[in-house]
Each structure stands twice: as structure tokens, then as C-alpha cells.
Design a protein around this motif. Structure first.
Motif, PDB file in Angstrom:
ATOM      1  N   SER A 197       0.760  -1.129  -0.121  1.00  0.00           N
ATOM      2  CA  SER A 197       0.055  -0.314  -0.135  1.00  0.00           C
ATOM      3  C   SER A 197       0.851   1.190  -0.152  1.00  0.00           C
ATOM      4  CB  SER A 197      -0.780  -0.010   1.169  1.00  0.00           C
ATOM      5  OG  SER A 197      -1.560  -1.067   1.352  1.00  0.00           O
ATOM      6  N   LEU A 198       2.110   1.202  -0.600  1.00  0.00           N
ATOM      7  CA  LEU A 198       2.619   2.381  -0.704  1.00  0.00           C
ATOM      8  C   LEU A 198       2.297   3.734  -1.050  1.00  0.00           C
ATOM      9  CD1 LEU A 198       6.374   1.313  -1.867  1.00  0.00           C
ATOM     10  CD2 LEU A 198       5.570   1.964   0.430  1.00  0.00           C
ATOM     11  N   PHE A 240      -0.152   5.047  -0.041  1.00  0.00           N
ATOM     12  CA  PHE A 240      -0.715   5.694   1.191  1.00  0.00           C
ATOM     13  C   PHE A 240       0.517   6.786   1.561  1.00  0.00           C
ATOM     14  CE2 PHE A 240      -1.799   6.315   5.505  1.00  0.00           C
ATOM     15  CZ  PHE A 240      -3.108   6.852   5.247  1.00  0.00           C
ATOM     16  N   MET A 241       1.726   6.501   1.212  1.00  0.00           N
ATOM     17  CA  MET A 241       2.889   7.321   1.525  1.00  0.00           C
ATOM     18  C   MET A 241       2.447   8.680   1.057  1.00  0.00           C
ATOM     19  SD  MET A 241       6.108   5.287   1.264  1.00  0.00           S
ATOM     20  CE  MET A 241       7.296   6.241   2.257  1.00  0.00           C
ATOM     21  N   THR A 276      -0.538   9.988   0.782  1.00  0.00           N
ATOM     22  CA  THR A 276      -1.536  10.790   1.693  1.00  0.00           C
ATOM     23  C   THR A 276      -0.789  11.301   2.955  1.00  0.00           C
ATOM     24  OG1 THR A 276      -3.138   9.141   0.973  1.00  0.00           O
ATOM     25  CG2 THR A 276      -3.640  10.560   2.836  1.00  0.00           C
ATOM     26  N   ILE A 277       0.236  10.448   3.493  1.00  0.00           N
ATOM     27  CA  ILE A 277       0.967  10.859   4.827  1.00  0.00           C
ATOM     28  C   ILE A 277       1.887  12.262   4.498  1.00  0.00           C
ATOM     29  CG2 ILE A 277       2.677  10.317   6.251  1.00  0.00           C
ATOM     30  CD1 ILE A 277       2.066   7.312   5.976  1.00  0.00           C
ATOM     31  N   ALA A 278       2.425  12.145   3.114  1.00  0.00           N
ATOM     32  CA  ALA A 278       3.228  13.314   2.919  1.00  0.00           C
ATOM     33  C   ALA A 278       2.612  14.529   2.938  1.00  0.00           C
ATOM     34  CB  ALA A 278       4.119  13.081   1.596  1.00  0.00           C
TER      35      ALA A 278
END
Lengths: 234, 108
Positions: free
Chosen positions: A165-166, A168-169, A171-173
């Protein structure tokens, strides 16, 4: 190269160096994120060279991944980059009288960190060569650091399993860019209203809900600012 | 995803916004000034835009509002570490860690 330029360059680089290290995780994550939506390393680095703006790159990735129309991607990037209009307006006097080619280079290289650290000193100096050195040295350093760390991330993404699910990085960023902005009350209101608006209006055609949400957020932030000032005045 | 020439055109379109915004007043020189009200309104654009991109991703599950989903839980962890720590890696490590654990470990 004259002395004023060298002195300016040295001071600009020294002022920016500690903060520039904060670019490293961003750049690595941006490199991985571009690969996570299916870009090849060449495409990822092409985007990185052409765009050279982390927020616009990360913000448009979900739209590129879902095959959104070009105008939507363009407008989203424009909105995410709008803060640079403010930076550009603030710094313009410091580039007054410089050759077109220098101003064009400055337009490509102007990033948040250099503006945040250096704008005050740049505007205070009355030596054009010193100002140019003070701006271009840290800006060039930021470019090199950013490009090399993105490359590291883009190549390193190969070793990470694809079912992690990379994406999603991204969204985190985006969250990590937003959280420090939302430190003031009106900015928090703008973010909450923008997010809620985009969620509630998601059924609008052509993904106009995104822009409706942004417009609602800007209006809400503006209104909150007025309200806060009225209360402070009363 | 767009392919080939369209993908590169997309990159050029995105890149043009970098030059247009950063270059706006630097290229125009002293001739132009940013009106004060516009200046204040523009300050809110990035926060509103980032939230409008993030919120649907973490609050929706297959198109409907569903706050109890793994991405929302991971987003709360990200928020916690972003507010509590100055280490820029921690929100990524714990946010991704929780999401992977919930999806692969518990099959959510």
C-alpha cells in the motif's frame, strides 16, 4: 565572479544548510511515491526535473494514477503552487535590475526553504551581486540535494514489495505538509472546511468537488480571519 | 494512468505551474503588485487544497463515508507523531506500519 557574489553565496549557503537536511526524507519519499503509482525511474526523474515542486508532484500523483483529465491535473498543481505567487511578489524587489536569464533561473529554483530562511536578508541588502549569490548558492544546493535524494528513493522503491500500500505514503506526505500550516486558527478552519467540503461534494461531476472544497476552504479561512480580527478589536 | 506522450505532456503542464507561480512577480519586475485582499486569500489555498486531497482518501471507503477504516486509523497515527515529534521519518514509519499490519496482518 566578484567578491560580493562570493560573500553572499557563502552566507546564503551557510544559513540554509541546516534546514536543507530536512529535504532528505521528503525527497526520498517523493521518489518512492512516484514509483508507487507506476512511473518508471526515467518518468519519475523526468517529472522531478520538469516540475521541481514537491507539493505539486505529490498532490497530482493520485490524479495521474486515476487518469484524471489534464485540465484538472493542471488546475490542482496551480492551486498547490499558489503560495509561490506570494513568495514571488515578496522577493521581486530583490531581483530588480537583474538580467532576464537570472530571473528565469530564479523562477525555476525558488523553493519554500530558501525563501523562509533568506528573504529578509535578501531584501535588506542593497548590493545586487551579493543578493544574487545569497539566493543562487542555497537554491542550487537545494536542487542538487533534492534531485539526488529523489533518485535514491525512485531506485530504492524497487526493493519494496508492491503489496505494501505504498501509495498511502503520498497521503502521509500531504498530511505532513498540511499539519504545520494549520497552526493558526483561520488556517485550521480553512483546512477543515476544505477537507469536509471535498468529502461532502465528492459526487459532483468531473471531480469538481475537489475545487468546490478548495474554494470553500479559502472562503472559510478568510471569514475566520475577519471574525478573529473583529473579536481582537472589540 | 496516462501513458507515453500524454504522461510527458502532463508533466510539462504541471511544471508550467511551477514556473508561472514562482516566476509571476520575479519576471514582471517592479511593475506589478499583489492586491492585499488577494494576498490574504491566497494564503489559505495550499492548506485548503491539501485537505481537499487528503480528506476523501482517509474518510471514504469505496465511495461512502466510513471513518472506521485502516487508512483513517493510520492517519490518526500520522497526526500524533507529526504533532509530538520533530523526526520527519516517524509519521511515515508508524503510519505505514499500522496500515500494512491492519491490511496484511488482519486482512482488513
Amino acid at each position: 565572479m566578484n567578491t560580493a557574489f562570493r560573500l553572499g553565496a557563502r552566507e546564503g549557503w551557510r544559513d540554509f544548510l541546516p534546514m536543507s537536511l530536512g529535504l532528505v526524507p521528503w525527497a526520498v519519499v517523493t521518489g518512492i511515491a512516484m514509483r508507487s503509482i507506476g512511473l518508471s525511474p526515467i518518468e519519475a526523474m523526468g517529472m522531478n526535473l520538469l516540475v521541481y515542486a514537491g507539493t505539486a508532484q505529490l498532490g497530482t500523483l493520485p490524479l495521474i494514477a486515476t487518469g484524471a483529465p489534464l485540465w484538472l491535473i493542471f488546475l490542482t498543481a496551480m492551486v498547490l503552487n499558489l503560495r509561490f505567487v506570494i513568495f514571488s511578489a515578496a522577493l521581486a524587489p530583490a531581483f530588480h535590475g537583474h538580467a532576464w536569464s537570472r530571473r528565469a533561473r530564479a523562477s525555476y529554483l525558488l523553493v519554500d526553504g530558501v525563501f523562509a530562511v533568506g528573504s529578509e536578508k535578501m531584501l535588506a541588502s542593497d548590493d545586487p551581486e551579493w543578493r544574487w549569490g545569497y539566493f543562487i548558492a542555497p537554491s542550487a544546493w537545494a536542487w542538487c540535494l533534492w534531485q539526488s535524494c529523489v533518485l535514491l528513493g525512485a531506485l530504492g522503491a524497487e526493493v519494496i514489495p508492491t503489496d505494501w500500500s505504498l501509495e498511502f505514503m503520498v497521503t502521509i506526505a500531504l498530511m505532513l505538509m498540511m499539519i504545520p500550516m494549520a497552526r493558526t486558527r483561520p488556517m485550521l478552519v480553512a483546512a477543515l472546511a476544505g477537507g469536509l467540503g471535498a468529502v461532502l461534494l465528492r459526487e459532483l461531476p468531473l471531480r469538481l468537488g475537489l475545487f468546490a472544497g478548495i474554494a470553500i476552504g479559502i472562503a472559510a479561512g478568510f471569514a475566520a480571519e475577519h471574525w478573529q480580527q473583529r473579536r481582537a478589536g472589540a | 494512468m496516462s501513458e507515453g506522450i500524454w504522461l510527458w505532456l502532463t508533466f510539462i503542464a504541471i511544471g508550467s505551474t511551477t514556473l508561472l507561480t514562482r516566476g509571476s512577480f520575479i519576471m514582471l519586475g517592479e511593475k506589478a503588485r499583489l492586491p492585499n485582499a488577494l494576498h490574504r486569500a491566497l494564503r489559505y489555498a495550499p492548506a485548503a487544497a491539501l485537505a481537499a486531497l487528503v480528506a476523501p482518501d482517509i474518510l471514504l471507503d469505496e465511495g461512502s463515508l466510513q471513518p472506521f477504516n485502516p487508512k483513517f486509523a493510520a492517519a490518526l497515527v500520522v497526526l500524533f507523531f507529526a504533532l509530538r515529534s520533530r523526526n520527519p521519518w516517524l509519521p511515515f514509519i508508524f503510519g505505514m506500519g499500522l496500515l500494512i499490519l491492519m491490511r496484511k496482518g488482519f486482512g482488513w
